[in-house]
Design a protein around this motif. Structure first.
Motif, PDB file in Angstrom:
ATOM      1  N   ILE A  21      32.371  32.369  86.089  1.00  0.00           N
ATOM      2  CA  ILE A  21      32.843  33.595  86.737  1.00  0.00           C
ATOM      3  C   ILE A  21      32.182  34.813  86.088  1.00  0.00           C
ATOM      4  O   ILE A  21      31.710  35.723  86.771  1.00  0.00           O
ATOM      5  N   GLY A  22      32.140  34.816  84.749  1.00  0.00           N
ATOM      6  CA  GLY A  22      31.524  35.934  84.038  1.00  0.00           C
ATOM      7  C   GLY A  22      30.032  36.038  84.294  1.00  0.00           C
ATOM      8  O   GLY A  22      29.513  37.123  84.589  1.00  0.00           O
ATOM      9  N   ILE A  23      29.334  34.908  84.197  1.00  0.00           N
ATOM     10  CA  ILE A  23      27.889  34.907  84.429  1.00  0.00           C
ATOM     11  C   ILE A  23      27.585  35.270  85.878  1.00  0.00           C
ATOM     12  O   ILE A  23      26.692  36.081  86.163  1.00  0.00           O
ATOM     13  N   GLY A  24      28.341  34.674  86.810  1.00  0.00           N
ATOM     14  CA  GLY A  24      28.131  34.965  88.223  1.00  0.00           C
ATOM     15  C   GLY A  24      28.359  36.428  88.542  1.00  0.00           C
ATOM     16  O   GLY A  24      27.649  37.017  89.371  1.00  0.00           O
ATOM     17  N   GLY A  25      29.349  37.042  87.878  1.00  0.00           N
ATOM     18  CA  GLY A  25      29.621  38.460  88.105  1.00  0.00           C
ATOM     19  C   GLY A  25      28.514  39.354  87.604  1.00  0.00           C
ATOM     20  O   GLY A  25      28.211  40.396  88.201  1.00  0.00           O
ATOM     21  N   MET A  26      27.898  38.964  86.492  1.00  0.00           N
ATOM     22  CA  MET A  26      26.825  39.787  85.905  1.00  0.00           C
ATOM     23  C   MET A  26      25.473  39.523  86.552  1.00  0.00           C
ATOM     24  O   MET A  26      24.744  40.460  86.898  1.00  0.00           O
ATOM     25  N   VAL A  27      25.124  38.242  86.674  1.00  0.00           N
ATOM     26  CA  VAL A  27      23.815  37.899  87.228  1.00  0.00           C
ATOM     27  C   VAL A  27      23.923  37.879  88.753  1.00  0.00           C
ATOM     28  O   VAL A  27      23.843  36.844  89.388  1.00  0.00           O
TER      29      VAL A  27
ATOM     30  N   LEU B 284      37.271  26.275  80.918  1.00  0.00           N
ATOM     31  CA  LEU B 284      36.399  27.184  80.183  1.00  0.00           C
ATOM     32  C   LEU B 284      35.051  27.310  80.885  1.00  0.00           C
ATOM     33  O   LEU B 284      34.520  28.422  81.038  1.00  0.00           O
ATOM     34  N   ARG B 285      34.505  26.194  81.335  1.00  0.00           N
ATOM     35  CA  ARG B 285      33.214  26.227  82.024  1.00  0.00           C
ATOM     36  C   ARG B 285      33.274  27.083  83.284  1.00  0.00           C
ATOM     37  O   ARG B 285      32.369  27.871  83.563  1.00  0.00           O
ATOM     38  N   GLU B 286      34.359  26.943  84.031  1.00  0.00           N
ATOM     39  CA  GLU B 286      34.516  27.733  85.254  1.00  0.00           C
ATOM     40  C   GLU B 286      34.705  29.211  84.943  1.00  0.00           C
ATOM     41  O   GLU B 286      34.190  30.075  85.659  1.00  0.00           O
ATOM     42  N   ALA B 287      35.427  29.503  83.866  1.00  0.00           N
ATOM     43  CA  ALA B 287      35.635  30.898  83.472  1.00  0.00           C
ATOM     44  C   ALA B 287      34.315  31.544  83.045  1.00  0.00           C
ATOM     45  O   ALA B 287      34.035  32.709  83.379  1.00  0.00           O
ATOM     46  N   ILE B 288      33.497  30.784  82.319  1.00  0.00           N
ATOM     47  CA  ILE B 288      32.176  31.283  81.928  1.00  0.00           C
ATOM     48  C   ILE B 288      31.324  31.528  83.172  1.00  0.00           C
ATOM     49  O   ILE B 288      30.601  32.521  83.265  1.00  0.00           O
TER      50      ILE B 288
ATOM     51  N   TYR C 111      34.521  35.217  77.636  1.00  0.00           N
ATOM     52  CA  TYR C 111      33.884  36.544  77.569  1.00  0.00           C
ATOM     53  C   TYR C 111      32.633  36.507  76.700  1.00  0.00           C
ATOM     54  O   TYR C 111      31.554  36.957  77.114  1.00  0.00           O
ATOM     55  N   ASN C 112      32.771  35.978  75.489  1.00  0.00           N
ATOM     56  CA  ASN C 112      31.652  35.997  74.543  1.00  0.00           C
ATOM     57  C   ASN C 112      30.466  35.157  75.013  1.00  0.00           C
ATOM     58  O   ASN C 112      29.314  35.620  74.972  1.00  0.00           O
ATOM     59  N   TYR C 113      30.728  33.948  75.446  1.00  0.00           N
ATOM     60  CA  TYR C 113      29.636  33.071  75.868  1.00  0.00           C
ATOM     61  C   TYR C 113      28.903  33.628  77.083  1.00  0.00           C
ATOM     62  O   TYR C 113      27.670  33.592  77.151  1.00  0.00           O
ATOM     63  N   SER C 114      29.658  34.131  78.058  1.00  0.00           N
ATOM     64  CA  SER C 114      29.016  34.636  79.272  1.00  0.00           C
ATOM     65  C   SER C 114      28.208  35.898  78.985  1.00  0.00           C
ATOM     66  O   SER C 114      27.064  36.025  79.446  1.00  0.00           O
ATOM     67  N   VAL C 115      28.758  36.823  78.206  1.00  0.00           N
ATOM     68  CA  VAL C 115      28.051  38.077  77.920  1.00  0.00           C
ATOM     69  C   VAL C 115      26.780  37.817  77.129  1.00  0.00           C
ATOM     70  O   VAL C 115      25.695  38.304  77.494  1.00  0.00           O
ATOM     71  N   TRP C 116      26.869  37.015  76.071  1.00  0.00           N
ATOM     72  CA  TRP C 116      25.688  36.831  75.234  1.00  0.00           C
ATOM     73  C   TRP C 116      24.634  35.935  75.895  1.00  0.00           C
ATOM     74  O   TRP C 116      23.435  36.094  75.642  1.00  0.00           O
ATOM     75  N   PHE C 117      25.057  35.038  76.754  1.00  0.00           N
ATOM     76  CA  PHE C 117      24.085  34.285  77.544  1.00  0.00           C
ATOM     77  C   PHE C 117      23.288  35.235  78.432  1.00  0.00           C
ATOM     78  O   PHE C 117      22.054  35.135  78.528  1.00  0.00           O
ATOM     79  N   VAL C 118      23.991  36.153  79.091  1.00  0.00           N
ATOM     80  CA  VAL C 118      23.322  37.087  80.002  1.00  0.00           C
ATOM     81  C   VAL C 118      22.463  38.088  79.236  1.00  0.00           C
ATOM     82  O   VAL C 118      21.368  38.452  79.695  1.00  0.00           O
ATOM     83  N   VAL C 119      22.918  38.538  78.061  1.00  0.00           N
ATOM     84  CA  VAL C 119      22.094  39.436  77.243  1.00  0.00           C
ATOM     85  C   VAL C 119      20.773  38.753  76.909  1.00  0.00           C
ATOM     86  O   VAL C 119      19.686  39.342  77.065  1.00  0.00           O
ATOM     87  N   PHE C 120      20.864  37.518  76.448  1.00  0.00           N
ATOM     88  CA  PHE C 120      19.653  36.747  76.115  1.00  0.00           C
ATOM     89  C   PHE C 120      18.761  36.589  77.339  1.00  0.00           C
ATOM     90  O   PHE C 120      17.539  36.796  77.271  1.00  0.00           O
TER      91      PHE C 120
END
Length: 430
Positions: free
Chosen positions: A19-25, A13-17, A232-241
């Motif tokens: 991936i999402g954060i790395g893709g956005m940020v 899960l940590r690695e998947a998050i 999906y949820n954790y990575s998106v809302w972390f980046v929104v914040f």
């Protein structure tokens, strides 16, 4: 329940998050923050929040589709699942490839904007930004041909560096806001109209698009029933914040005139009031690392998209051939990136990239709505996501028509070309 052996090929899960954060940020926030402020002024944090809501709705559809159709093809797989291998699905999948190329151009333009700042620090004469952005595209292409594992290592290192620096920027910046006279710029009286706030959020929507990379990793995520939606949820809302706070710190730290003057490298300029020239230097280096890693990763992703679409008979099979043991699409992607990055202005590139992904995400949301029973999804959420993406896409085109006509022509031309190419190809092979 029997104890299962640990699968080293699985993604936690940590690695998947990550991936999402790395893709956005990636390079997006460094490229488009100044552009967002120029459109939304004091309402820039709200503009980022608007864009974040659309990203979160779309992430819901992606999470359901990723569970129902786990495939490394990600978005391409979902669109084909919803529409079959038709001219329409082929057009959208071709648009996905082109949107990757536009994103690459955005990252390269951002690199070219930040790189001259290093010469300013040494007092030496800087070269034209186009030289920097062209050189970094060529370098990233060589690295992709040389070693995919090196691309992965660069991305892993860059994710850690940019997050540490951005979080430090946020922490110090929030503290520095107290007593800063520029904080008044965040007042509602300095917000633009709701239309411009929405447009500002849509122009910079490219800063959120990377969460869909989780879909490509979905088949390998441990305990997918629980962890895919969380990723999906954790990575998106972390980046929104993160983005909203960065916008607050930037607008609250610098006068609008200064932001306008340093529009292409505003994050580096925003670090000056807190840490002086040292902060400016650190943020410049962070921007160069982030944009370089984003170019590296997106080149690989773009070449894989072209390869997958060609395998699905939606582009000529020549794109499945290799050059120096890599997909020929890698070289084509790099050449087209060089062309766009050296031809278009930053705002036109950002508009084209945001519009492309808004349209693609609208289609993905529609697929989730259409297949809601099959994927056990809530129709209302996917329908709302579809409507929000569609409205945002249309609003962006209408508003930009008067202020950035070139950007509108570019995105409409891209969509038309994707359709014509797919239509002619389907007629040719049928």
């Amino acid at each position: 329940m029997p104890i299962q052996s640990k699968d080293t090929d699985k993604i936690s899960l940590r690695e998947a998050i990550s991936i999402g954060i790395g893709g956005m940020v990636g390079g997006g926030i460094f490229a488009v923050l100044g552009l967002a402020v120029s459109l939304a002024q004091g309402g820039t944090p709200i503009a980022f929040f608007f864009a974040g809501i659309i990203a979160s709705l779309t992430a819901y559809s992606y999470s359901k589709l990723s569970l129902a159709f786990p495939d490394r093809g990600g978005t391409v797989k979902f669109i084909n699942q919803g529409f079959g291998k038709t001219v329409f699905s082929g057009t959208i999948n071709n648009l996905l490839w082109v949107s990757y190329i536009v994103m690459l151009s955005l990252y390269a333009s951002a690199f070219g904007s930040y790189a001259p700042n290093l010469y300013q620090l040494t007092g030496k004469t800087s070269m034209d930004s186009h030289i920097y952005l062209s050189a970094i595209i060529v370098l990233a292409t060589v690295i992709n041909y040389y070693s995919i594992s090196l691309v992965s290592k660069i991305e892993s290192f860059a994710v850690i560096v940019k997050l540490i620096i951005l979080l430090a920027f946020v922490g110090i910046g929030v503290y520095g806001l107290f007593g800063n006279p520029n904080l008044e710029q965040l007042a509602i009286s300095n917000w633009e109209s709701p239309l411009l706030l929405l447009t500002g959020g849509m122009v910079i929507f490219v800063a959120y698009e990377g969460f869909e990379l989780i879909a490509n990793a979905a088949p390998d995520i441990v305990n997918p029933e629980k962890n895919v939606s969380k990723a999906y949820n954790y990575s998106v809302w972390f980046v929104v914040f993160l983005y909203v706070i960065i916008a607050i710190v930037t607008v609250g730290s610098l006068p609008f005139k200064t932001i306008a003057k340093a529009e292409d490298y505003v994050l580096a300029e925003a670090a000056k009031p807190m840490l002086g020239q040292v902060g400016f230097t650190i943020m410049t280096i962070a921007a160069l690392i982030s944009t370089f890693s984003a170019i590296n990763a997106s080149l690989y992703g773009g070449s894989r998209v072209s390869f997958g679409v060609a395998q699905d008979d939606e582009l000529p099979h020549h794109l499945t051939s290799t050059l120096w043991n890599k997909p020929i699409g890698l070289l084509i992607t790099a050449v087209l990136t060089l062309l766009i990055a050296n031809t278009l202005e930053l705002e036109s590139i950002s508009t084209a990239g945001s519009a492309g992904f808004l349209l693609i995400f609208a289609i993905v949301n529609y697929v989730a709505f259409k297949l809601s029973k099959q994927i056990s999804g809530k129709r209302i959420i996917s329908l709302f996501g579809f409507l929000m993406c569609a409205i945002a896409f249309i609003t962006l085109l209408i508003q930009q028509y008067t202020s950035n006509f070139v950007g509108v022509i570019v995105i409409l031309s891209i969509i038309l070309c994707c359709f014509v190419i797919e239509y002619v190809y389907k007629k040719h092979v049928s």
